[in-house]
Each structure stands twice: as structure tokens, then as C-alpha cells.
Scaffold this motif. Sequence first.
Motif, PDB file in Angstrom:
ATOM      1  N   THR A 310      -5.500 -35.607  -9.646  1.00 27.33           N
ATOM      2  CA  THR A 310      -4.884 -34.998 -10.825  1.00 27.33           C
ATOM      3  C   THR A 310      -4.760 -33.491 -10.650  1.00 27.33           C
ATOM      4  O   THR A 310      -3.729 -32.889 -10.982  1.00 27.33           O
ATOM      5  CB  THR A 310      -5.721 -35.316 -12.086  1.00 27.33           C
ATOM      6  OG1 THR A 310      -5.725 -36.730 -12.291  1.00 27.33           O
ATOM      7  CG2 THR A 310      -5.152 -34.634 -13.320  1.00 27.33           C
ATOM      8  N   GLU A 344      -2.470 -40.767  -9.342  1.00 28.43           N
ATOM      9  CA  GLU A 344      -2.880 -39.623 -10.168  1.00 28.43           C
ATOM     10  C   GLU A 344      -2.113 -38.364  -9.793  1.00 28.43           C
ATOM     11  O   GLU A 344      -1.741 -37.565 -10.667  1.00 28.43           O
ATOM     12  CB  GLU A 344      -4.387 -39.393 -10.020  1.00 28.43           C
ATOM     13  CG  GLU A 344      -5.267 -40.400 -10.732  1.00 28.43           C
ATOM     14  CD  GLU A 344      -5.316 -41.751 -10.048  1.00 28.43           C
ATOM     15  OE1 GLU A 344      -5.712 -42.747 -10.699  1.00 28.43           O
ATOM     16  OE2 GLU A 344      -4.964 -41.843  -8.845  1.00 28.43           O
ATOM     17  N   ALA A 348       0.334 -36.518 -12.589  1.00 27.16           N
ATOM     18  CA  ALA A 348       0.106 -35.120 -12.968  1.00 27.16           C
ATOM     19  C   ALA A 348       1.293 -34.247 -12.552  1.00 27.16           C
ATOM     20  O   ALA A 348       1.649 -33.297 -13.261  1.00 27.16           O
ATOM     21  CB  ALA A 348      -1.175 -34.609 -12.322  1.00 27.16           C
TER      22      ALA A 348
END
Length: 387
Positions: A310, A344, A348
Motif C-alpha cells: 500500500t 495492494e 493504492a
Amino acid sequence: MSDHREVAPPEPGAAWPALTDATRAALREILVHGVLSRAEIARSLGLSRASLTRAVRTLQEYRFVTEVGTGLRGVTGRPSELLRASSGAWEFLGIKLTADRLYAAVTDLGGRVLALHEEAVSDTGPQALVRQVTEVVRVLRAASPAICALGVSVPGDVVTRGGVSVVEVSQFLGWRDVPLSGLLETATGLVTYASNDVDALTAKEHWIGAGAGVRSMALVTVGTGVGFGLVTNGEVSEGAHGRFGRVGHLPVYGGGPDCGVGHHGCVSSYLPSSIIARNAGAVDEGYDEVVERARTGEPRALQALRDAGTALGALLSTVVTLVDPESIVLTGDGLPVYDIARAEVDEAFRRGLRPYEAAVTVVVQPFEFSEWARAAAVLAIRRSLRS
């Protein structure tokens, strides 16, 4: 009346000669593009036929370039003499320093690797490391006497003072205000250039790597630290104080763990390899062991990698938002983050760019420390071209 003068072929390891601006520009075009015709060089640089003839003649006499036959180039369809960088007359040594290893590469003028070497670093004190580098230079020059310049890349802030490359600070090496290029020139007798390691790698990737041919490119490295390099209008951005690209402390979460220097929830709270190991609760393990645990689905290790993913996606979207590059090159020994936490990273990345679509390509470049050493050799080539 001709102004032609015969130039003696360079001796192995000869000093780089003084070249005219046109001659340097012509050589740079050949180095960047690999193989070019005379007409292509003249068209790219706006040189007259006479100026180009003088430039190419000088490059051939100094054995910088060689003819490689003829080919059909351009719209005329007529055969044209093709030129490429020579091998054998001019070689360069690049050294990448880390806190525990030294990596070296010898390249020819075109950046092609001729020899590789690596060894452990037992003492990172400036004098001790200069002695170790000097011994490596001695051994490699004995095998490659055509080495004419040395490039060294270090993890830290590097500035130029009075023509000397000074490492202002390197947390990884424990250095402050070390006049590295001056110390090594005195010790080795080679013209020496030093640079931040990410800056050197950015220049190499733009010149002969994944970013070749683009006018704007960003480089993001993940591993022991987080690095960022940028090319705009075909030039590497270096900043005014040797501190360009400090993206490791960009905030990506509210709150979050301490990164180690007092920030909470920044990129360096999640993405560096040692931090991933810490966040995974790996008291007696390293990054590689945490990666293996994550691959087997162990929850805490997997969560540490996902949090890092992320952070990486947020960083990449910030790069796109700020500088709008044609491409981003992603590399480093922390690349398993991108592999394991790809979902992820992508989420993001998209979230950070909304409501816009990402008009940029992310190129994942397999990691090899030898490429960082090669980048240091290319640094020496590029700086020699400025001389």
C-alpha cells in the motif's frame, strides 16, 4: 587547405582528450543510440557536413568510434556508413559501495560489461574503504589496462565543492563530509567521479536501460532504503544540495508506526526491508525469511508485506501526480513487495490518482547489484563526456 592533423592512437589508460562541443555531442549521440549513420547524427545535432566530418574524423582517430558497415537509413533509402562506439581503447571502472559489500564492473565506452567483481567490506571508515577500493582498482587495472576513469556510487548526499565530489552525509556508511573523489584520485591516479547511487542508476537506466529513448522517466528503488530518481527533458535531476528524491518520508497513512527518525505513517514506516521484518515481528529473522513466511500465507508476515505494498502504491501515485513521467522504472532488492502485494500496490496506485487514469507505464527491472556497479561506470563515461 585542410585543417586535418594526425592523432596518435591512445595508449591503454590514456587521459581523456579535450574535444570540441560538436565532437562531444556526436559521441554522445552514438553512445545513447548505439548505432547511427552520419546523416542521422547531423540531422539530430544540426551540424553541417563539414562540421560532422571533422567530428567523426576526430572520434575515429582517438578510437572512440568505429565503422560497422552500411545500412539503409532514413527516407532516402540510400546506403549510409554506420558508426558505433569502439571497444578496447577506452574502458571504465564503476564501484558501488554498501555498508557490507563492494561491487565493481568494468565496461567499455558503450557501457557493455567486460568484467565483474565483488567482495565483503569489513570496515566502512573512509580511510579503510579508500584503501580497499584502491586495491580493487589496482587488481582490475592489471587485467584491464585501458581503464581511464573511475566512477563510485554511494548511498548518501553527494555534492561538488571545488571540483571534488564530497559525501556530505551517508547514514549507511556512517560518513560525513568525506571528499571521496579527491581521496581516490590521489590514491589510484585515476580521474574519479562520485555520485549518489540512485542518481547514477537513474542516469544508466535512462541512457542504456529500461528508460532508454524517453524524455521523462522516474526511477523508484525499494530495499534497504527507498530511492527516487527523475529524468526531465532528457536530463537527470540532481537538486541544488545533493538531496534530491527524498521520498522515503512522504506520509501515506495517518498515524502508523515510527519510521525511526520520528515520523509516523510515512513510506519509511512500512517499505524498507528492515522495517518490513520489524513489522512482521521477525526479531531474529531478516527480510528474506519474512518473504518466505508471507509466501506460505503466515498472517503477520503477509500483513507486513501488504502494508508495504500500500505504501509503495501511494508513493508511485504521488510520483505520477507530481512529475507526470512517461514511465516509472521500479527496481531494488525489495521487489518481492511488488510480487506478493501486487493487489495492494495497484489499489493504492489507482486510489491516489483518482479521478484521473494513469497514463504511465511501470517497468519492473530485475534487481542485480552488478547493475548498480555498471551504473557507476556509466557515471564515469557521462562525466568524461562533459570534460
